[in-house]
Structure formats: C-alpha cells, structure tokens
Design a protein around this motif. Structure first.
Motif, PDB file in Angstrom:
ATOM      1  N   VAL A 116      -4.454   6.070  -1.153  1.00 16.84           N
ATOM      2  CA  VAL A 116      -3.719   5.170  -1.066  1.00 16.84           C
ATOM      3  C   VAL A 116      -3.947   4.170  -2.206  1.00 16.84           C
ATOM      4  O   VAL A 116      -5.161   3.867  -2.418  1.00 16.84           O
ATOM      5  CB  VAL A 116      -3.922   4.460   0.421  1.00 16.84           C
ATOM      6  CG1 VAL A 116      -2.988   3.105   0.572  1.00 16.84           C
ATOM      7  CG2 VAL A 116      -3.322   5.319   1.486  1.00 16.84           C
ATOM      8  N   VAL A 117      -2.937   3.565  -2.742  1.00 13.49           N
ATOM      9  CA  VAL A 117      -3.018   2.677  -3.752  1.00 13.49           C
ATOM     10  C   VAL A 117      -2.601   1.172  -3.412  1.00 13.49           C
ATOM     11  O   VAL A 117      -1.443   1.153  -2.742  1.00 13.49           O
ATOM     12  CB  VAL A 117      -2.432   2.964  -5.010  1.00 13.49           C
ATOM     13  CG1 VAL A 117      -3.378   4.130  -5.588  1.00 13.49           C
ATOM     14  CG2 VAL A 117      -1.199   3.406  -5.042  1.00 13.49           C
ATOM     15  N   LEU A 118      -3.248   0.228  -3.517  1.00 15.24           N
ATOM     16  CA  LEU A 118      -2.369  -1.344  -3.634  1.00 15.24           C
ATOM     17  C   LEU A 118      -1.971  -1.413  -4.959  1.00 15.24           C
ATOM     18  O   LEU A 118      -2.587  -1.397  -5.968  1.00 15.24           O
ATOM     19  CB  LEU A 118      -3.576  -2.486  -3.053  1.00 15.24           C
ATOM     20  CG  LEU A 118      -4.156  -2.170  -1.865  1.00 15.24           C
ATOM     21  CD1 LEU A 118      -5.109  -3.469  -1.639  1.00 15.24           C
ATOM     22  CD2 LEU A 118      -3.181  -2.186  -0.724  1.00 15.24           C
ATOM     23  N   VAL A 119      -0.768  -1.685  -4.824  1.00 13.54           N
ATOM     24  CA  VAL A 119      -0.011  -2.131  -6.128  1.00 13.54           C
ATOM     25  C   VAL A 119       0.429  -3.485  -6.470  1.00 13.54           C
ATOM     26  O   VAL A 119       0.965  -4.095  -5.505  1.00 13.54           O
ATOM     27  CB  VAL A 119       1.060  -1.040  -6.630  1.00 13.54           C
ATOM     28  CG1 VAL A 119       0.399   0.160  -6.817  1.00 13.54           C
ATOM     29  CG2 VAL A 119       2.243  -1.216  -5.586  1.00 13.54           C
ATOM     30  N   ASP A 120       0.331  -4.102  -7.637  1.00 17.36           N
ATOM     31  CA  ASP A 120       1.077  -5.153  -8.047  1.00 17.36           C
ATOM     32  C   ASP A 120       2.389  -4.746  -8.679  1.00 17.36           C
ATOM     33  O   ASP A 120       2.431  -4.195  -9.804  1.00 17.36           O
ATOM     34  CB  ASP A 120       0.407  -5.986  -9.071  1.00 17.36           C
ATOM     35  CG  ASP A 120       0.825  -7.546  -9.455  1.00 17.36           C
ATOM     36  OD1 ASP A 120       1.772  -7.935  -8.704  1.00 17.36           O
ATOM     37  OD2 ASP A 120       0.113  -8.165 -10.259  1.00 17.36           O
ATOM     38  N   VAL A 160      -3.948  -2.078  -8.108  1.00 20.13           N
ATOM     39  CA  VAL A 160      -5.108  -3.105  -8.003  1.00 20.13           C
ATOM     40  C   VAL A 160      -6.202  -2.572  -7.346  1.00 20.13           C
ATOM     41  O   VAL A 160      -7.322  -2.829  -7.642  1.00 20.13           O
ATOM     42  CB  VAL A 160      -4.262  -4.066  -7.270  1.00 20.13           C
ATOM     43  CG1 VAL A 160      -5.409  -5.366  -6.858  1.00 20.13           C
ATOM     44  CG2 VAL A 160      -3.229  -4.985  -7.895  1.00 20.13           C
ATOM     45  N   GLN A 161      -6.221  -1.676  -6.423  1.00 20.61           N
ATOM     46  CA  GLN A 161      -7.203  -0.936  -5.668  1.00 20.61           C
ATOM     47  C   GLN A 161      -6.827   0.551  -5.393  1.00 20.61           C
ATOM     48  O   GLN A 161      -5.630   0.590  -5.013  1.00 20.61           O
ATOM     49  CB  GLN A 161      -7.536  -1.693  -4.449  1.00 20.61           C
ATOM     50  CG  GLN A 161      -8.798  -1.287  -3.890  1.00 20.61           C
ATOM     51  CD  GLN A 161      -9.197  -1.952  -2.698  1.00 20.61           C
ATOM     52  OE1 GLN A 161      -8.444  -2.634  -2.019  1.00 20.61           O
ATOM     53  NE2 GLN A 161     -10.615  -2.043  -2.135  1.00 20.61           N
ATOM     54  N   ARG A 162      -7.613   1.419  -5.257  1.00 21.60           N
ATOM     55  CA  ARG A 162      -7.240   2.725  -4.840  1.00 21.60           C
ATOM     56  C   ARG A 162      -8.345   3.287  -3.916  1.00 21.60           C
ATOM     57  O   ARG A 162      -9.626   2.947  -4.105  1.00 21.60           O
ATOM     58  CB  ARG A 162      -7.391   3.789  -6.253  1.00 21.60           C
ATOM     59  CG  ARG A 162      -7.120   4.986  -5.913  1.00 21.60           C
ATOM     60  CD  ARG A 162      -7.077   5.750  -7.307  1.00 21.60           C
ATOM     61  NE  ARG A 162      -6.113   5.341  -8.229  1.00 21.60           N
ATOM     62  CZ  ARG A 162      -6.167   5.825  -9.319  1.00 21.60           C
ATOM     63  NH1 ARG A 162      -6.511   6.776  -9.842  1.00 21.60           N
ATOM     64  NH2 ARG A 162      -5.054   5.341 -10.134  1.00 21.60           N
ATOM     65  N   ARG A 163      -7.814   3.944  -2.812  1.00 23.82           N
ATOM     66  CA  ARG A 163      -8.796   4.435  -1.741  1.00 23.82           C
ATOM     67  C   ARG A 163      -8.010   5.267  -0.929  1.00 23.82           C
ATOM     68  O   ARG A 163      -7.183   5.056  -0.321  1.00 23.82           O
ATOM     69  CB  ARG A 163      -9.192   3.089  -0.739  1.00 23.82           C
ATOM     70  CG  ARG A 163     -10.182   3.491  -0.059  1.00 23.82           C
ATOM     71  CD  ARG A 163     -10.705   2.212   0.963  1.00 23.82           C
ATOM     72  NE  ARG A 163     -11.656   2.441   1.944  1.00 23.82           N
ATOM     73  CZ  ARG A 163     -11.974   1.730   3.144  1.00 23.82           C
ATOM     74  NH1 ARG A 163     -11.402   0.589   2.982  1.00 23.82           N
ATOM     75  NH2 ARG A 163     -12.687   2.301   3.790  1.00 23.82           N
ATOM     76  N   ALA A 214       0.969  -1.170   0.060  1.00 24.67           N
ATOM     77  CA  ALA A 214      -0.033  -0.112   0.155  1.00 24.67           C
ATOM     78  C   ALA A 214       0.882   1.101   0.169  1.00 24.67           C
ATOM     79  O   ALA A 214       1.714   1.291   0.699  1.00 24.67           O
ATOM     80  CB  ALA A 214      -0.970   0.029   1.188  1.00 24.67           C
ATOM     81  N   LEU A 215       0.665   2.107  -1.044  1.00 29.36           N
ATOM     82  CA  LEU A 215       1.700   3.176  -1.177  1.00 29.36           C
ATOM     83  C   LEU A 215       0.717   4.563  -1.297  1.00 29.36           C
ATOM     84  O   LEU A 215      -0.411   4.492  -1.759  1.00 29.36           O
ATOM     85  CB  LEU A 215       2.471   3.038  -2.497  1.00 29.36           C
ATOM     86  CG  LEU A 215       3.326   2.196  -2.501  1.00 29.36           C
ATOM     87  CD1 LEU A 215       4.013   1.728  -4.083  1.00 29.36           C
ATOM     88  CD2 LEU A 215       4.471   2.234  -1.473  1.00 29.36           C
ATOM     89  N   PRO A 216       1.186   5.625  -1.100  1.00 29.44           N
ATOM     90  CA  PRO A 216       0.561   7.002  -1.259  1.00 29.44           C
ATOM     91  C   PRO A 216       0.225   7.144  -2.923  1.00 29.44           C
ATOM     92  O   PRO A 216       0.976   6.713  -3.574  1.00 29.44           O
ATOM     93  CB  PRO A 216       1.303   8.100  -0.658  1.00 29.44           C
ATOM     94  CG  PRO A 216       2.297   7.291   0.212  1.00 29.44           C
ATOM     95  CD  PRO A 216       2.580   5.843  -0.322  1.00 29.44           C
TER      96      PRO A 216
END
Length: 108
Positions: A55-59, A49-52, A18-20
């Motif tokens: 914050v984003v979840l990245v592959d 993968v997801q944005r909220r 999870a990254l900014p």
C-alpha cells in the motif's frame, strides 16, 4: 507487568490517500495514477510519500471520493472509457470501482 494500554497518536499533516501499490504507473514524467473523470481515464501525477506492505500513501490532486484505477493500469491511455464496478472491501479497496473496456483496467 502483565498490563497493556492503548495509545492513539494525532500527528499533524495532511490526510493522504492510501492505494494499492499496483495503482502507480511510471513514465518519463515520473510516477502517476489513473483517475476516472466523466467515465474516462485521466493521468494524474502522484508522489509516493510512504510505502508499506503493498500500500502506498500518495500526494496527488485527488479529493475524497474520487475513483482511481487499481488494476490493469499499464494498458490504460488518456481518455479511454472506464466502466464502474463495485470494489472488494478492504483497507485500500473501499469505494466505487471501474474497469476499462476489454479488461484494460479496474478502478476503486
């Protein structure tokens, strides 16, 4: 009525960093991020993968403990030197951080 409960869900799937959202850069090859390897900036392709809430979840080809640039990413170029700094605490800002010379970037 008047009762509460706590539920924990264990969902199958990979653990993702999870990254900014500001850590993601866009180019002709798509989205990417800047990783710090041996004190230098390295561009790593990344799929969101997801944005909220910023914050984003990245592959991406990252391992736990890798240092990723989260500020000043637009000024970075492949191979520029990056200096470690301590990161502010928070859910997406834990771990070591770094900055490129002349304020070019900050990594966490």
């Amino acid at each position: 009525p008047g009762r509460s409960l706590r539920i924990e869900l264990a969902l199958p799937g990979p653990r993702l960093p999870a990254l900014p959202e500001a850590a993601i850069v866009w180019g002709g090859e798509g989205s990417a991020l800047w990783q710090v390897r041996e004190g230098r900036a390295v561009r790593v392709p990344a799929t969101i993968v997801q944005r909220r809430e910023g914050v984003v979840l990245v592959d991406a080809a990252l391992r736990e403990g890798d240092t990723v640039v989260v500020e000043g990413v637009q000024r970075l170029r492949e191979g520029l030197p990056v200096q470690p700094e301590r990161a502010a605490s928070g859910p997406a800002r834990q771990g070591p951080s770094a900055s490129a010379p002349s304020g070019s970037g900050t990594a966490r």
